[in-house]
Design an enzyme around this catalytic site. Sequence first.
Site, mmCIF file in Angstrom:
data_model
loop_
_atom_site.group_PDB
_atom_site.id
_atom_site.type_symbol
_atom_site.label_atom_id
_atom_site.label_comp_id
_atom_site.label_asym_id
_atom_site.label_seq_id
_atom_site.Cartn_x
_atom_site.Cartn_y
_atom_site.Cartn_z
ATOM 1 C CD GLU A 273 -2.743 -1.151 2.563
ATOM 2 O OE1 GLU A 273 -3.042 -0.032 3.049
ATOM 3 O OE2 GLU A 273 -3.215 -2.214 2.996
ATOM 4 C CG ASP A 275 0.175 6.402 0.618
ATOM 5 O OD1 ASP A 275 0.799 6.357 1.699
ATOM 6 O OD2 ASP A 275 -1.053 6.227 0.553
#
Length: 356
Positions: A273, A275
């Site tokens: 995930e 970011d």
Amino acid sequence: MSHTNRFRMPVLALAAGALLATGVAAQPASAHGGPPLRTLAHRADVRIGTAVDMAALADDRTYRSTTAREFDSVTAENVMKWESVEPQRGVYDWKPADDLVRYARAHGQVVRGHTLVWHSQLPGWLTAGVADGSIGAAELRVILRKHITTEVKRYKGRIQQWDVVNEVFEEDGSLRNSIWLQQLGPSYIADAFRWAHAADPRAKLFLNDYNVEGVNPKSTAYYELAKRLRAEGVPVQGFGAQAHLAIQYGFPGDVSANLARFEALGMQTAFTEVDVRMILPVDEAKLATQASYFRRLLDACLGARSCKSFTVWGYTDRYSWVPGVFGGQGAATPMDEGYGRKPAYGALGEGLAAGR
């Protein structure tokens, strides 16, 4: 770093405004030649993935085409979570998840299933029933088994990896005091993996959490859990580090060493995930730091034989969850709100081109 639920947030224009205000602008995708990320990833023997916002996929033609062009793995941002698939007890809504699986098949992409057991984004009927005592522990265990079995069987053969249990530890390495721990005790973790494996023996089954990229008490708790469960024959096959990072907190230490110890257990590893957010406004120095964080994570993955998948949690700031949750922060993805490629996109491309 703190972390909150990854529900879909309203699209904010903060990042775009910051870019305009500082004169820092990413280059549009059309201005670049060269192969897409997925082509480079194939050569590097790794999957490059993104979380997918299904509303954007339906409504935004550029999002739809870019997702297909750049990525060979997709994760449902929300539509495979329990509150989405069974909003009322015994009443299922599979259409958005089915749509993603069909889209992936049409574009030669594998699918990561996210997520089967989590303390958050549970259907209201379930949490209310536990709270008022109408659903007791024995019934809750039956309900959980049915949920896992139903969802995994529906997509049997079409999901490459499942995040089976998500975010089960606190920062100090203690088990999260979730509805599952309170009602079922710690055995729910092993049960979930056994049930998922029985429903689809070919899918790779993952533990998944945030703040576990490097070696720390939380990631060590996962290591000890995985070692114990695997010794007991529980089919825990993968370890997923979410990697929701922020440049103001520094890069986590010992990332490669952390991956190596799970690899030594015979497990797959993945960044699930990714970011990298920043305090707005954006400037060139922040974008350069962000790019280095993406590249260092990717290099750690490529340096580990066990790491087969690298997924960003959204690739354009247009649909990022970050600004709606972290006030004054954003610009966390490799492309801006207009799909312009930031230095982070270039860093990923260069890393993949360098290969293992």
